[in-house]
Enzyme design. Structure first.
Site, PDB file in Angstrom:
ATOM      1  N   ASP A  64       0.874  -1.171   0.000  1.00 18.23           N
ATOM      2  CA  ASP A  64       0.000   0.000   0.000  1.00 18.23           C
ATOM      3  C   ASP A  64       0.910   1.218   0.000  1.00 18.23           C
ATOM      4  OD1 ASP A  64      -1.696   2.141   0.549  1.00 18.23           O
ATOM      5  OD2 ASP A  64      -2.980   0.961   1.881  1.00 18.23           O
ATOM      6  N   TYR A 152      -8.906  14.543  -7.524  1.00 19.43           N
ATOM      7  CA  TYR A 152      -8.091  13.884  -8.539  1.00 19.43           C
ATOM      8  C   TYR A 152      -7.270  14.895  -9.325  1.00 19.43           C
ATOM      9  CZ  TYR A 152      -6.881  10.775 -12.419  1.00 19.43           C
ATOM     10  OH  TYR A 152      -6.207  10.034 -13.366  1.00 19.43           O
ATOM     11  N   LYS A 156      -3.133  15.305  -9.446  1.00 20.92           N
ATOM     12  CA  LYS A 156      -2.372  15.138 -10.679  1.00 20.92           C
ATOM     13  C   LYS A 156      -1.611  16.405 -11.047  1.00 20.92           C
ATOM     14  CE  LYS A 156      -3.394  10.848 -11.325  1.00 20.92           C
ATOM     15  NZ  LYS A 156      -2.360   9.801 -11.176  1.00 20.92           N
ATOM     16  N   VAL A 185      -8.065   6.261 -20.799  1.00 21.97           N
ATOM     17  CA  VAL A 185      -7.439   4.977 -21.110  1.00 21.97           C
ATOM     18  C   VAL A 185      -8.395   3.862 -20.701  1.00 21.97           C
ATOM     19  CG1 VAL A 185      -5.408   3.531 -20.785  1.00 21.97           C
ATOM     20  CG2 VAL A 185      -5.197   6.021 -20.663  1.00 21.97           C
TER      21      VAL A 185
END
Length: 256
Positions: A64, A152, A156, A185
């Site tokens: 992890d 998110y 990023k 993707v």
């Protein structure tokens, strides 16, 4: 296929499925001994087994990457490292007022803290071998966002910035650091997003997302793995500190 990584050891996080698995397979196909990191040991073991079935060398590790002790112990077990690829990532959706703090922590700790921790423990191992290459995973959403992905996109964007500083700090150690920024993707994570954001068949939603890209389709994990292999190889010896798009022309279309 050329063996650009013959005699080299590569660590790939999030390698139990999706882009991580494709990267691990590509590096192994080019001669690397691959340490397959994933918090899901079943997935890591499946990737390692597939690599070995193809004649490559790989070992699964249950890690992890949010947890310093686990990362440190796994890196120590691997020993010498020449390549680190930080693929592991998660996404959760929601507007900030309704976004649970533990969900925020999950996204930032996985996508950003995990990248920091693997670099923290892998860089000394690379330095001891005379250098190496790190490829981090950001996203087009570091540059052009959509709704409901505050955590998110923040994570990023931070990975892009972290990549730049790592590259500057460790150029003296002969360690290059780059990041890749994929568009949509075809992975289990994208399917999860389709299920969360639309009530229709996820496959239909994903096809529509693919059609938004100028190339007219979803990007495949192997498309991304090819770019990663280049950036991690000596073919990219003069390339460091930069984000690299593998987005099917999406940001060009958006004018970003």
């Amino acid at each position: 296929m050329t063996e650009r990584f013959s005699g080299k050891v590569a660590v790939v996080t999030g390698a139990g499925a999706g882009m991580g698995a494709a990267v691990a397979r590509r590096l192994a196909a080019e001669g690397a001994t691959v340490a397959v990191f994933d918090r899901d040991l079943t997935g890591a073991s499946a990737t390692a087994a597939a690599i070995r079935a193809d004649g490559g060398t790989a070992e699964p590790y249950e890690v992890d990457i949010r947890l310093s002790a686990q990362v440190a112990a796994a890196i120590e077990r691997v020993g010498g490292i020449d390549v680190l690829v930080n693929v592991a990532g998660v996404v959760r959706y929601g507007e900030v007022p309704d976004f649970a703090e533990d969900e925020w922590d999950l996204v930032l700790d996985t996508n950003l803290k995990g990248t920091y921790l693997t670099a923290k423990y892998a860089i000394p191992a690379m330095r001891a071998r005379g250098g190496g290459a790190i490829v981090n995973f950001a996203s087009v959403q570091a540059f052009a966002s959509q709704q409901l992905v505050a955590a998110y996109s923040a994570s990023k964007g931070a990975v892009v910035a972290l990549t730049r500083t790592l590259a500057l700090d460790h150029a003296k150690d002969n360690i290059r650091v780059n990041c890749v920024c994929p568009g949509s993707v075809e992975t289990p994570m994208l399917r999860y997003g389709a299920q969360q954001l639309d009530d229709r068949d996820p496959a239909e939603v994903m096809r529509e997302w693919g059609a938004l890209h100028p190339i007219g389709r979803l990007i495949q994990p192997e498309d991304v793995a090819g770019l990663v292999a280049f950036l991690a190889s000596d073919d990219a010896a003069a390339i460091t500190g930069a984000p690299h798009l593998v987005d099917g022309g999406l940001l060009a279309k958006l004018g970003v």
